[in-house]
Write an enzyme that holds these catalytic residues in place. Structure first.
Site, PDB file in Angstrom:
ATOM      1  N   HIS A 129      45.010  34.510  44.550  1.00 25.88           N
ATOM      2  CA  HIS A 129      45.408  34.312  45.804  1.00 25.88           C
ATOM      3  C   HIS A 129      44.931  33.215  46.263  1.00 25.88           C
ATOM      4  O   HIS A 129      43.649  32.355  45.924  1.00 25.88           O
ATOM      5  CB  HIS A 129      45.098  35.253  46.656  1.00 25.88           C
ATOM      6  CG  HIS A 129      45.576  35.568  48.010  1.00 25.88           C
ATOM      7  ND1 HIS A 129      45.066  34.700  49.026  1.00 25.88           N
ATOM      8  CD2 HIS A 129      46.577  36.289  48.531  1.00 25.88           C
ATOM      9  CE1 HIS A 129      45.856  34.811  50.186  1.00 25.88           C
ATOM     10  NE2 HIS A 129      46.759  36.241  49.918  1.00 25.88           N
ATOM     11  N   ASP A 206      37.007  39.132  44.170  1.00 32.82           N
ATOM     12  CA  ASP A 206      38.117  39.245  45.142  1.00 32.82           C
ATOM     13  C   ASP A 206      38.709  40.673  44.909  1.00 32.82           C
ATOM     14  O   ASP A 206      39.851  40.935  44.077  1.00 32.82           O
ATOM     15  CB  ASP A 206      39.371  38.116  44.947  1.00 32.82           C
ATOM     16  CG  ASP A 206      40.404  38.360  46.226  1.00 32.82           C
ATOM     17  OD1 ASP A 206      40.267  39.318  47.024  1.00 32.82           O
ATOM     18  OD2 ASP A 206      41.368  37.521  46.282  1.00 32.82           O
ATOM     19  N   GLN A 209      42.891  43.626  46.671  1.00 36.33           N
ATOM     20  CA  GLN A 209      43.877  44.587  46.558  1.00 36.33           C
ATOM     21  C   GLN A 209      43.445  45.637  45.666  1.00 36.33           C
ATOM     22  O   GLN A 209      44.368  46.578  45.245  1.00 36.33           O
ATOM     23  CB  GLN A 209      44.989  43.878  45.594  1.00 36.33           C
ATOM     24  CG  GLN A 209      45.533  42.766  46.315  1.00 36.33           C
ATOM     25  CD  GLN A 209      46.446  43.293  47.286  1.00 36.33           C
ATOM     26  OE1 GLN A 209      47.096  44.460  47.303  1.00 36.33           O
ATOM     27  NE2 GLN A 209      47.073  42.330  48.417  1.00 36.33           N
ATOM     28  N   LYS A 232      44.132  46.219  54.487  1.00 36.80           N
ATOM     29  CA  LYS A 232      44.859  46.416  53.470  1.00 36.80           C
ATOM     30  C   LYS A 232      44.625  47.927  52.923  1.00 36.80           C
ATOM     31  O   LYS A 232      45.083  48.792  52.185  1.00 36.80           O
ATOM     32  CB  LYS A 232      44.662  45.781  52.354  1.00 36.80           C
ATOM     33  CG  LYS A 232      45.265  44.412  52.555  1.00 36.80           C
ATOM     34  CD  LYS A 232      45.407  43.398  51.289  1.00 36.80           C
ATOM     35  CE  LYS A 232      45.411  41.815  51.789  1.00 36.80           C
ATOM     36  NZ  LYS A 232      46.981  41.233  52.176  1.00 36.80           N
ATOM     37  N   CYS A 370      51.365  33.741  48.537  1.00 33.94           N
ATOM     38  CA  CYS A 370      49.874  33.135  48.665  1.00 33.94           C
ATOM     39  C   CYS A 370      49.587  32.708  47.097  1.00 33.94           C
ATOM     40  O   CYS A 370      48.347  32.875  47.095  1.00 33.94           O
ATOM     41  CB  CYS A 370      49.203  33.843  49.608  1.00 33.94           C
ATOM     42  SG  CYS A 370      49.464  33.989  51.198  1.00 33.94           S
TER      43      CYS A 370
HETATM   44  C1  LIG Z   1      44.397  39.184  46.347  1.00 32.10           C
HETATM   45  C2  LIG Z   1      44.140  38.515  47.740  1.00 32.10           C
HETATM   46  N1  LIG Z   1      43.178  37.830  48.083  1.00 32.10           N
HETATM   47  C3  LIG Z   1      42.664  37.490  49.135  1.00 32.10           C
HETATM   48  C4  LIG Z   1      43.715  38.036  50.313  1.00 32.10           C
HETATM   49  C5  LIG Z   1      43.431  37.263  51.704  1.00 32.10           C
HETATM   50  O1  LIG Z   1      42.995  38.467  52.528  1.00 32.10           O
HETATM   51  P1  LIG Z   1      42.989  38.089  54.153  1.00 32.10           P
HETATM   52  O2  LIG Z   1      44.168  37.313  54.624  1.00 32.10           O
HETATM   53  O3  LIG Z   1      42.918  39.656  54.743  1.00 32.10           O
HETATM   54  O4  LIG Z   1      41.796  37.383  54.377  1.00 32.10           O
HETATM   55  C6  LIG Z   1      44.852  38.595  50.074  1.00 32.10           C
HETATM   56  C7  LIG Z   1      45.677  39.172  51.190  1.00 32.10           C
HETATM   57  O5  LIG Z   1      46.744  39.115  51.073  1.00 32.10           O
HETATM   58  C8  LIG Z   1      44.918  39.230  48.673  1.00 32.10           C
HETATM   59  O6  LIG Z   1      45.956  39.917  48.485  1.00 32.10           O
END
Ligand SMILES: Cc1ncc(COP(=O)(O)O)c(C=O)c1O
Length: 412
Positions: A129, A206, A209, A232, A370
């Site tokens: 992401h 990370d 998910q 999430k 993203c």
């Molecule tokens: C894999 C992953 N990493 C990071 C994020 C970023 O999360 P946040 O916007 O809650 O900081 C997301 C959110 O869509 C995600 O799916």
């Protein structure tokens, strides 16, 4: 570990009824919410916990000796303890943040910026992401380090041999998604972190998910940092945390300065608080984190293993039905997948598809999710993504498929 194992099989209809929003209609049709990878829906207990905090307990944390201040601090710190138990880590090693993005930037600026040098490499995977790409680019620009990218096998899983081959002595840090938000691929992070550790590479996982879908035991993953977001996993937006090995937290300078993160301030210099508070400058999202603690309790009440099994059933059903829709292509067929399905329909733009599905009451995300570099790798500008949670139903899958078939005919 921590996850309770309820003795009775969960009553999924009753559990679905815990989510007030799921009862609403959209464009005159019953809502089919298939966008949980974007943000999850909230059970009434979480909404009520936030409401109750503001109605009965609202005060700032750690600043007041009065009763409300003590209650607010206890509730906020209670979430840290609950998360720690849920993830099998020590509560002092959990920094509460506004989400994954903040957590990853904290690692980038406090751990990586002072350490990386020209010639050093940050290893990432093709499925990251933007939140696990852009902070490293910013740090590389300032330090002279560079980014190296590990590729994927055609089914959307990581090519582990290729990944290990890239772990050369110049690699100082590996950033990797536990679960891909686009492909649903579940990466074997424990094995990968073990290999990285053998080579002296610091690992940043990370978990955005992963946490909504499965039991995660951070201690057994063996990473150095684990970042996640609360919204999430049934919690409010603007919540989340970074877990880090104690030795890193103790060695890291603060990322932001201000109130709450100090022991003593003089104009000549400041003594910082111990971690985790050293990294929590300013008034945090107290009510949101109180809601997140309730969300974790709610998930534990169902049991993460039961949730994973339920979502596995839903994913199998969804995939089987989607495979029957002519002209539909699923992107991502890794053997271990969370209930996240990216897809395209021949001759239709992802946005048109999502817009027409919305008119049928179905909420799916369309776009690059993203993950521009992953889209480039897949050779598409955008995909549609159906992402499920345990509160979805087999009937909703049927409704989604019927809507898909109708939309296909319309786009003809
Ligand atoms: C894999 C992953 N990493 C990071 C994020 C970023 O999360 P946040 O916007 O809650 O900081 C997301 C959110 O869509 C995600 O799916």
């Amino acid at each position: 570990m921590k996850t309770e194992t309820p003795t009775l099989a969960p009553d999924w209809d009753r559990i679905r009824a815990d989510f007030p929003l799921l009862a609403r209609e959209v464009h005159g049709k019953p809502l089919v919410y298939f966008d949980s990878a974007n943000t999850g829906q909230k059970p009434a207990v979480v909404i009520e916990a936030v409401d109750a905090f503001y109605r009965r307990h609202n005060a700032n944390v750690s600043r007041a000796v009065h009763a409300l201040g003590a209650e607010a601090t206890e509730a906020y710190e209670g979430t840290r303890a609950r998360l720690a138990q849920h993830l099998n880590v020590a509560r002092e090693d959990l920094v509460l943040t506004s989400g994954t993005t903040f957590a990853l930037n904290l690692v980038a600026y406090s751990w990586a910026l002072p350490r990386l040098q020209p010639g050093d490499v940050v290893l990432l995977t093709r499925m990251e992401h933007h939140a696990n790409i852009v902070p490293w680019q910013l740090i590389c620009e300032r330090t002279g380090a560079t980014i190296r990218v590990a590729d994927l096998a055609p089914d959307g899983s990581l090519d582990l041999d290729a990944l290990y081959a890239l772990m050369a002595p110049d690699v100082k840090l590996l950033g990797i998604a536990h679960v891909s938000n686009v492909l649903g691929t579940v990466n074997p992070v424990a094995e990968i972190c073990r290999e990285a550790r053998k080579r002296g590479i610091v690992t940043v996982v990370d978990g955005s998910q992963a946490l909504p879908h499965m039991a995660v035991d951070i201690a057994s993953i063996g990473c150095d940092f684990y970042a996640f977001t609360g919204h999430k996993m049934c919690g409010p937006t603007g919540t989340g945390a970074l877990w880090a090995r104690r030795e890193h937290l103790l060695a890291m300078p603060p990322f932001l300065g201000g109130g709450e993160m100090i022991k003593e301030v003089r104009y000549e210099g400041t003594v910082f608080a111990e971690p985790p508070h050293r990294f929590e400058a300013g008034t945090p999202n107290i009510a949101g984190h109180v809601g997140l603690g309730t969300a974790v309790g709610y998930l534990d009440g169902i049991g993460m293993d039961a949730i994973a099994a339920r979502e596995g059933d839903l994913l199998a059903h969804l995939t089987e039905e989607m495979d029957r829709v002519e002209g539909l292509r699923i992107l991502g067929r890794a053997p271990r997948k969370a209930a996240v399905v990216s897809f395209l329909v021949e001759g239709a733009h992802a946005h048109d598809l999502a817009t027409l599905l919305d008119l049928e009451g179905v909420a799916v995300r369309s776009g690059h999710h993203c993950a521009h570099p992953l889209m480039a790798f897949l050779g598409v500008p955008a995909t549609c993504r159906a992402s499920l949670a345990f509160y979805n139903t087999h009937a909703e899958i049927e409704a989604f498929i019927a809507a898909l078939r109708k939309v296909r005919r319309l786009l003809g």
